[in-house]
Scaffold this motif. Structure first.
Motif, short mmCIF file in Angstrom:
data_model
loop_
_atom_site.label_atom_id
_atom_site.label_comp_id
_atom_site.label_asym_id
_atom_site.label_seq_id
_atom_site.Cartn_x
_atom_site.Cartn_y
_atom_site.Cartn_z
N GLN A 119 -10.93 -3.47 -39.65
CA GLN A 119 -11.02 -2.01 -39.45
C GLN A 119 -11.85 -1.37 -40.56
O GLN A 119 -11.77 -1.79 -41.71
N THR A 120 -12.63 -0.34 -40.18
CA THR A 120 -13.38 0.41 -41.20
C THR A 120 -13.39 1.89 -40.84
O THR A 120 -13.13 2.28 -39.69
N ILE A 136 -10.36 12.54 -25.12
CA ILE A 136 -11.60 13.22 -25.52
C ILE A 136 -12.71 12.19 -25.72
O ILE A 136 -12.59 11.29 -26.56
N PRO A 137 -13.83 12.31 -24.99
CA PRO A 137 -14.96 11.41 -25.24
C PRO A 137 -15.59 11.77 -26.58
O PRO A 137 -15.85 12.95 -26.87
N VAL A 138 -15.80 10.77 -27.40
CA VAL A 138 -16.32 11.04 -28.74
C VAL A 138 -17.49 10.11 -29.06
O VAL A 138 -17.60 9.02 -28.49
N GLU A 139 -18.34 10.55 -29.98
CA GLU A 139 -19.41 9.69 -30.48
C GLU A 139 -19.03 9.23 -31.88
O GLU A 139 -18.54 10.01 -32.70
N VAL A 140 -19.22 7.95 -32.14
CA VAL A 140 -18.92 7.43 -33.47
C VAL A 140 -20.13 7.66 -34.37
O VAL A 140 -21.26 7.33 -34.00
N VAL A 141 -19.88 8.28 -35.53
CA VAL A 141 -20.95 8.55 -36.49
C VAL A 141 -20.51 8.05 -37.87
O VAL A 141 -19.40 7.55 -38.02
N PHE A 176 -15.04 17.71 -36.30
CA PHE A 176 -15.37 16.42 -36.90
C PHE A 176 -14.07 15.75 -37.35
O PHE A 176 -13.17 16.41 -37.85
N SER A 177 -14.02 14.44 -37.13
CA SER A 177 -12.81 13.70 -37.54
C SER A 177 -13.19 12.42 -38.26
O SER A 177 -14.28 11.90 -38.08
N ILE A 178 -12.24 11.95 -39.06
CA ILE A 178 -12.37 10.63 -39.66
C ILE A 178 -11.39 9.71 -38.92
O ILE A 178 -10.26 10.10 -38.64
N ALA A 179 -11.86 8.51 -38.60
CA ALA A 179 -10.98 7.54 -37.95
C ALA A 179 -11.15 6.19 -38.61
O ALA A 179 -12.17 5.93 -39.26
N ILE A 180 -10.14 5.37 -38.49
CA ILE A 180 -10.22 4.00 -39.01
C ILE A 180 -10.09 3.08 -37.80
O ILE A 180 -9.03 3.06 -37.15
N ASN A 207 -19.83 -1.58 -36.77
CA ASN A 207 -20.71 -1.90 -35.64
C ASN A 207 -20.51 -0.97 -34.44
O ASN A 207 -21.01 -1.22 -33.35
N LYS A 208 -19.68 0.04 -34.62
CA LYS A 208 -19.42 0.96 -33.51
C LYS A 208 -20.23 2.26 -33.65
O LYS A 208 -20.19 3.11 -32.77
N ILE A 209 -20.90 2.43 -34.77
CA ILE A 209 -21.62 3.68 -35.01
C ILE A 209 -22.70 3.87 -33.94
O ILE A 209 -23.45 2.94 -33.63
N GLY A 210 -22.72 5.08 -33.37
CA GLY A 210 -23.66 5.38 -32.30
C GLY A 210 -23.08 5.17 -30.92
O GLY A 210 -23.63 5.61 -29.92
#
Lengths: 999, 90
Positions: free
Chosen positions: A904-905, A980-985, A953-957, A963-966
């Motif tokens: 996890q990151t 909620i559909p979200v984009e990983v940044v 904006f949220s922080i998630a672990i 490798n999930k960014i984008g």
């Protein structure tokens, strides 16, 4: 109403000159000063006080004190209402209001009594057997129904208005119970110089001496008791406490006593506590708690008017009250004859039924000499009378005493029964004493002690006065000798009491011919002989299981009158001796204790201490909304006009990004660290390197637990060669200090370092935002605030109006920022000064919400990410982990699970619609249309409204976050039923290069 | 509630102290090469004896010293307490 059941003598302890009015079930009665609610009701001829727990049978008084299982009432109205109060323990006070419990519509006519008619459908284990299926019925149908039907009183729903106090006491010898042995031991110990506390539950000292016809020395028992009390009262080393019940015996001789301070006072002062809870740590405890009379089981032995013989005697002798005018005395021993003699003194001739073939006891002879005939070899088979007993069926026992030969019906208005005596061993048992069975008295007595506790007198099975006094004087002297060197023994005076013949081992009468009436063993829990028989028939063997299956000896009265009779009956059926059956465990409290007394003064704002920063009053004056951060009260936000929280927080945060904000950070933990080994110590405690930190510089540090999880973070500054100033998070401040002390004292005692909390010595003020430099330059004109003069992570000492201040250039908001620290007392002054000077820079205060917004946007981790389940690599702190040196927890970081490639990151999340806020705690999933169970990738730890980008904006672990960014994922909150559909940044949403803090 | 004799302050009630676990555990040396098993034994695994147990307590609401207590886990009898650099007498 008249007191038609009063005796004409006035040898008791009530004051017939002072009338007291009270109300029971809406009717006004009167009693006298010194009465209990029980004695006053009986004097008025009222025996019906309640309905039984399971069958709703009419019930009256069985006892006269703590042993009472039936007469529980609801006292007072409204917020003072109190359920399940034992009427025998309530002292009468003007205007007292009491009512019956567990009956509807009234105690005379109770619908629930249908349970009694249907009693063959309510055997032991009824609930276990009946309400098993269907499972779904339990919560909604069965449980509410059972709760309603099986009842005690009603707990008030309003806050308790009374005041309760706690008190801590220490003494050499605590004596529990003021009967003959208790008084003797207290006197002997006190005369020998020990510090003594003597506790008595009743309003009068003396115990059995108040009711028994005995002489001690040249005085009556009652006179000797009062003389001994006067002696004890005059001694400075003695504390006497009446109305005080020692109800619990805990480890290391800690006992707890409840004192009824003002329950008996008509108009107590507002500041007098109602009750006081005493924690008494005693060197030695003397358990002189006496004994409780045992009932006898016979058909319908629970009707109102059926009482213990000793209770009937005490009602006559102490309360000048007759339990009836046509009494039957029913006994298996001699002591009940003293009750018979007391009736005779009041010109009432009792009928005496004795299970034994004969007795030559002195009291028996005295009764016979008065011309009263005794029905020996007889027992009571059954009784009649719905709301009050009116007759008894007396049977002649056959030689085996297993059945009746003949039966006759006799009119009566009360039965006074005695099945012998049970030592009150509850406290000894609580103290861990392994009890032994004494065959002479057919009861358990204390034996092998685990704590410093000694039972004497009747509680020890010593039933004669001579024995009790001798034990009391001896034990009181012996134990006090452990604490004093006076060696001053007190001799036991001569005493005189009647001699007693032995009791008969018979506590359960045979059934009357052709009938099967219930023969109760446990009145409080409605457990009859048939229930115990059923439990054993169904295979319950251990006495602990029989207890739980039948409920025998459970609940409020802790089996005071029922335990031994239950054991005797089990041993009879099982054909075992009682010690083989064993006994159940006694647990505190011995008598029920009001929750309010246990809570004491720790209510409302006294529940926990409140910590306030020195700047607190300014926050209050400036409309701050506060939030609890541990014990601290911190400003959450400062709304202006009609602003709601969101707009206030957005305004405050945006102002920090645009102008300058000021935040009270006094609550951060601060630890002063000094010593030649301080750098080495920090090097071991933190994951990064500390040896080369220059003086005058701060550094961010992360500390781990040995299991590799992040424990805390903060900045630590080097003030001089061997002197450091550490900051911790507000939440972990105390734990970090303990952690440091542990390593310095236990693990590395060779390190020469001292640590000391200075959290409360410093007031901290964060000044953050692009205009902060200009503001501080104005405030501290002597300091070079330029990037060269005071660079990022630098610190400088200065002063303002002669007040010493330390300025750190550190930032939590990600902006150019400073933190000004001054001695706590000047915190408010400096805050105001900065606010005043800041007006021209558009300064605004910001609270913890804006503080969070600013750090979340920047991707700075805090408590929500450092939750004890994350290692440094999970939360983007890789660069903080030194590869070169060892530190606390480092070895754990190379464990397999911590080095997996898809570990996890931390990532950032932005909702695709740029509008919907993502609830903290939401789960992150990949496929919204998948069927449950859906694999969870991680969770949302922190959420905010980004003031920089004006969207959530949220922080998630999340698993394999890097490798999930984008990618697009879903944040789902089943509790709020949203997805909620979200984009990983990147988690560094604003200024990822960190240029602002260094500008 | 236990009564614990702090070697620095004397007898005090249990609510002034916090418990610190097995006193016989020795932390591996810094920089020591250590197998995962040995490390796990140090971090996670503790004996849970019935009877005599030597353990650490911290006088948190007092002198803030860590010290050793020899206690019976079944009866709570405290046989002895001593400073970290001392040994029990009993």
């Amino acid at each position: 109403m008249s007191n038609s059941f009063r005796t004409t003598n006035s040898t008791g302890l009530i004051n017939k000159d002072k009338k007291i009015n009270f109300t029971f079930n809406g009717t006004i009665y009167h009693g006298y000063e010194g009465d209990t609610l029980a004695s006053a009701l009986i004097a008025n001829g009222v025996h019906l006080v309640g309905r039984s727990f399971k069958y709703h049978r009419p019930r009256g008084f069985l006892g006269v004190g703590v042993e009472e299982p039936n007469a529980m009432v609801q006292l007072h109205d409204g917020n003072k209402s109190e359920p399940n109060i034992i009427a025998t323990e309530v002292e009468l006070v003007e205007g007292l209001k009491a009512k019956s419990q567990n009956c509807w519509p009234s105690v005379q006519f109770d619908i629930g009594e249908i349970n009694n008619v249907l009693n063959r459908f309510f055997p032991a284990g009824f609930y276990y057997k009946t309400f098993m299926w269907p499972k779904s019925f339990w919560m909604k149908i069965y449980e509410p129904f059972i709760r309603k039907a099986a009842g005690m009183g009603k707990a008030p729903l309003l806050p308790d208005p009374d005041r309760y106090e706690h008190n801590y006491e220490h003494c050499d010898v605590l004596v529990v119970g003021s009967g003959p042995s208790g008084l003797a031991s207290a006197l002997a110990a006190a005369k020998n110089g020990a510090r003594v506390i003597l506790a008595e539950d009743k309003p009068n000292f003396g115990g059995s001496l108040l009711t028994d016809e005995v002489t001690i020395g040249n005085m009556s028992g009652k006179e000797w008791a009062s003389d001994t009390i006067s002696q004890l009262k005059s001694m400075p080393n003695v504390i006497l406490k009446k109305r005080s019940q020692v109800f619990g015996y805990y480890d290391h001789n800690m006992t707890v006593m409840i004192e009824r301070v003002s329950d008996h006072i008509e108009n107590p002062s507002k500041y007098t506590p109602r009750q006081r809870l005493h924690y008494i740590r005693a060197g030695e405890v003397i358990v002189s708690t006496g004994s409780i009379e045992r009932p006898i089981s016979f058909g319908n032995n629970d009707r109102p008017g059926i009482v213990l013989a000793s209770a009937a005697k005490e009602y006559m002798k102490v309360y000048e009250t007759l339990v009836g005018k046509k009494p039957i005395i029913f006994t298996n021993n001699d002591t009940a004859y003293s009750t018979a003699l007391e009736f005779i003194k009041n010109d009432i001739e009792p009928i005496i039924v004795d299970t034994r073939d004969s007795s030559n006891g002195e009291l028996v002879k005295e009764v016979q000499q008065k011309g009263i005939s005794i029905k020996f070899n007889s027992g009571i088979a059954d009784t009649k009378g719905h709301l009050k007993i009116n007759s008894a069926i007396i049977g002649k026992l056959d030689s085996s005493k297993e059945s009746f030969i003949s039966e006759e019906t006799v009119e009566c208005d009360c039965i006074c029964m005695s099945g012998g005596w049970t030592p009150t061993v509850h406290l000894s048992s609580q103290a861990g004493n392994k009890l032994k069975f004494n065959d002479d008295i057919d009861a358990f007595v204390p034996d092998k002690k685990r704590q410093k506790e000694t039972a004497i007198g009747a509680a020890n099975g010593s039933f004669t006065l001579n024995q009790s006094l001798a034990e009391g004087f001896q034990v009181g002297f012996d134990l006090s000798n452990k604490f004093t060197d006076q060696n001053n023994p007190t001799n036991s005076p001569n005493s005189n009491e009647p001699s007693y013949e032995k009791h008969e081992k018979l506590w359960c009468m045979p059934l009357p011919s052709g009938k099967k009436p219930k023969r109760f063993i446990d009145f409080q829990n409605d457990v009859a002989v048939s229930d115990v028989e059923l439990a054993i028939r169904e295979g319950f063997r251990s006495i602990e299981h029989v207890k739980r299956y039948t409920t025998l000896g459970m609940a409020g009265d802790q089996g005071k009158t029922s335990n031994l009779n239950g054991l005797q009956y089990v041993s009879k059926i099982e054909k075992k001796i009682v010690p083989e059956v064993g006994h159940t465990t006694f647990r505190p409290p011995y008598t029920p204790v009001t929750i309010g007394a246990i809570v004491g003064r720790e209510v409302g704002n006294h529940y926990l201490p409140t910590r306030k920063s020195p700047i607190h009053t300014w926050h209050e004056e400036n409309n701050a909304v506060f939030v609890a951060a541990g014990l601290w009260q911190r400003p959450r936000y400062y709304p202006r006009g009609s602003e709601d929280m969101n707009s206030a927080v957005n305004r405050e945060a945006a102002n920090v990004r645009k102008n300058v904000g000021i935040c009270d950070v006094t609550t951060l933990g601060k630890i002063d660290i000094k010593g030649p080994d301080a750098p080495e110590f920090l090097n071991r405690v933190y994951t990064n390197a500390w040896l080369k930190l220059p003086v005058g510089k701060a550094r961010y540090g992360v500390m781990l637990r040995e299991d590799g999880m992040v424990f805390d973070d903060g900045t630590t500054s080097r003030l001089s060669e061997n002197h450091f100033h550490m900051t911790t998070t507000t939440a972990q401040a105390a734990n970090v200090l303990s952690h440091l002390e542990y390593y310095l004292q236990v693990v590395w005692p060779d390190l020469d370092v001292n640590v000391l909390s200075t959290t409360e010595q410093w007031s901290g003020i964060a000044v953050a935002g692009p205009k902060s430099r200009d503001l501080l330059s104005k405030l501290f004109p002597d300091v070079d605030m330029s990037n060269e003069g005071l660079p990022f992570m630098g610190l400088v000492d200065s002063s303002i109006d002669g007040i010493k201040a330390r300025i750190y250039r550190i930032s939590f908001s990600g902006e150019l920022a400073y933190e000004v620290n001054v001695e706590s007392n000047y915190g408010l002054y400096i805050w105001k000064k900065i606010m005043e000077e800041g007006q021209s820079f558009d300064i605004q205060p910001y609270g913890t919400e804006a503080l969070s917004t600013l750090r979340i946007e920047m991707g700075h981790v805090a408590g929500a990410e450092l939750d004890g389940r994350t290692i440094p690599f999970d939360v983007g702190l890789n660069s903080m982990v030194s590869q070169k040196k060892d530190f606390i927890g480092k070895r754990s970081l190379s464990k397999d699970a911590f080095t997996e490639s898809d570990r996890q990151t931390i990532v950032g999340l932005v909702p695709l619609d740029k509008k919907t806020k993502i609830p903290e705690g939401s789960h992150i999933i990949e496929d919204n249309s998948a069927v449950a169970p859906i694999p969870k990738l991680g969770h949302v730890s922190s959420s905010c409204w980004s003031v920089e980008y004006n969207n959530p904006f949220s922080i998630a672990i999340i698993k394999d976050g890097k490798n999930k960014i984008g990618k697009n994922l879903y944040a789902v909150s089943p509790l709020k039923d949203i997805s909620i559909p979200v984009e990983v940044v990147s988690s560094h949403y604003v200024d990822p290069e960190g240029t602002r803090v260094r500008s | 509630m236990l009564e614990i004799k702090c070697p620095y302050c004397g007898k005090r009630s249990q609510n002034e102290f916090s418990y610190g676990g097995d006193a016989t555990i020795k932390r591996p040396q810094l920089g020591e090469e250590i197998s995962t098993e040995d490390w796990d034994n140090f971090v996670y695994y503790r004996d849970n004896p019935r009877g005599k147990h030597s353990e650490l307590w911290h006088h948190v609401s007092g002198c803030r010293q860590w010290f050793k207590v020899s206690r019976d886990t079944a009866t709570h009898e405290i046989f002895d307490t001593c400073k970290m650099n001392e040994d029990f007498n009993v």
